[in-house]
Scaffold this active site. Sequence first.
Site, mmCIF file in Angstrom:
data_model
loop_
_atom_site.group_PDB
_atom_site.id
_atom_site.type_symbol
_atom_site.label_atom_id
_atom_site.label_comp_id
_atom_site.label_asym_id
_atom_site.label_seq_id
_atom_site.Cartn_x
_atom_site.Cartn_y
_atom_site.Cartn_z
ATOM 1 N N CYS A 189 0.850 -1.190 0.000
ATOM 2 C CA CYS A 189 0.000 0.000 0.000
ATOM 3 C C CYS A 189 0.885 1.238 0.000
ATOM 4 O O CYS A 189 1.652 1.458 0.954
ATOM 5 C CB CYS A 189 -0.924 0.007 1.206
ATOM 6 S SG CYS A 189 -1.922 1.515 1.335
ATOM 7 N N CYS A 244 -1.647 7.061 5.558
ATOM 8 C CA CYS A 244 -2.739 6.385 6.247
ATOM 9 C C CYS A 244 -2.182 5.180 6.980
ATOM 10 O O CYS A 244 -1.487 4.348 6.389
ATOM 11 C CB CYS A 244 -3.810 5.947 5.249
ATOM 12 S SG CYS A 244 -5.149 4.975 6.005
ATOM 13 N N CYS A 282 -4.667 0.523 8.540
ATOM 14 C CA CYS A 282 -4.423 -0.926 8.482
ATOM 15 C C CYS A 282 -3.234 -1.249 9.378
ATOM 16 O O CYS A 282 -2.083 -1.340 8.930
ATOM 17 C CB CYS A 282 -4.158 -1.369 7.046
ATOM 18 S SG CYS A 282 -5.579 -1.218 5.968
ATOM 19 N N CYS A 335 -7.321 3.082 -2.285
ATOM 20 C CA CYS A 335 -7.151 2.181 -1.139
ATOM 21 C C CYS A 335 -7.324 0.731 -1.580
ATOM 22 O O CYS A 335 -8.326 0.360 -2.185
ATOM 23 C CB CYS A 335 -8.163 2.520 -0.052
ATOM 24 S SG CYS A 335 -8.198 1.331 1.312
ATOM 25 N N GLN A 372 -22.768 -6.244 6.487
ATOM 26 C CA GLN A 372 -21.367 -6.530 6.770
ATOM 27 C C GLN A 372 -20.459 -6.009 5.667
ATOM 28 O O GLN A 372 -20.801 -6.017 4.487
ATOM 29 C CB GLN A 372 -21.168 -8.042 6.925
ATOM 30 C CG GLN A 372 -21.969 -8.676 8.042
ATOM 31 C CD GLN A 372 -21.379 -8.416 9.415
ATOM 32 O OE1 GLN A 372 -20.408 -7.688 9.554
ATOM 33 N NE2 GLN A 372 -21.952 -9.019 10.438
ATOM 34 N N CYS A 408 -18.570 -9.284 16.910
ATOM 35 C CA CYS A 408 -17.496 -8.547 16.244
ATOM 36 C C CYS A 408 -16.484 -7.995 17.237
ATOM 37 O O CYS A 408 -15.568 -7.272 16.848
ATOM 38 C CB CYS A 408 -18.077 -7.421 15.386
ATOM 39 S SG CYS A 408 -19.054 -6.220 16.305
#
Length: 377
Positions: A3, A11, A14, A87, A211, A331
């Site tokens: 990335c 960013c 992640c 992204c 989801q 979750c």
Amino acid sequence: MQCSYFDAGVCRSCTLLAVPYDEQLAGKERHCHELLAAYPDLEWLPAVASREGGYRNKVKMVVGGTVEHPRLGILDADGHGVDLQRCGLSGPGLQAALPALAAFITRARLTPYDVPARRGELKYLLLTESPDAELMLRFVLRTDESVPRIRKHLPALLAELPQLQVVSVNLHPQHKAVLEGEQELLLTERSTLTMRINDIALHLRPQSFFQTNTEIAAALYRQGRAWVEELAPASVWDLYSGVGGFALHSAAPARDVVGIETSREAVASAVLSSRQAGLDARFVAGDATAFALTTAAPELVIVNPPRRGIGPDLCAWLDASDVRHVVYSSCKAESLARDLAAMPSLVPRRARVLDMFPQTHHYEVMVLLERDAARAA
């Protein structure tokens, strides 16, 4: 997964991007096993892996920059927009549509909302892609001032993006850290996006939750269906039912299935899906705990709560009830562990980690609970 945004420090959402995927999944399994270590007889099914990238079926893009040069992505520490149109977590259909949406912002003269200055109109673009590659777009605006311009230029956008089937405006006048407001203005003839999951078509309305990872959502519903079919209960509740995924996957002849959900939009979606599929499932708009406390218990309960879990009142009711089995889809494993500890009469028998969110610490876990025969006696 590589990335350029991560490598450049633009960013860092992640947080596990530098960790090989096999290690990520093993770490999530280990974390969940540790949290549920109080149940040594728990049978762990193999974890369900995801694609490493391109798995997201929706993007929630903060709109920053200017009318002439909009930025679609996130906000930096100073509250200014950072463009993340490429992204790698976003599905290819989402990535392909974003340049056209950025151009539309300029064409329709939609002023990005300046968070530090508290001025401007366009706060977010919310874009969702179905398994059939159709798109649903929502403009989140501070006021309805720019709605006429959106309507004026929308035909050209629909011609440019023929896969764009549902478009709406959400009005969010408050300056606070929530994604959307209560009022939704539909701008297209179609009002739902069809999410074909396994053998069921789920109809998603603009304000309905679904989801983020379609493939893992399908695996989640298949696991829930498998446990329900094995146990063959005569009655099932799907609490926090959303658009009805678990309920509709549990529906069968002579089985009473009821879904409970606070969102009326989600309930409307579930009712439409049930009717069009010819499935016998009912859906009620209301609070899951309030419904449980005032209604005769079913044989099996499915719960799929938000991250905070089901809470002490519903835990206490389930623990004291006649419910034989519970399927708990979580979750957040920490709240799951807390809720399980509050229901000692229900014993966890099987569990499975499903990696809904690769490249992050988050994941989904499903647990099948069975009433302890000794306690029941």
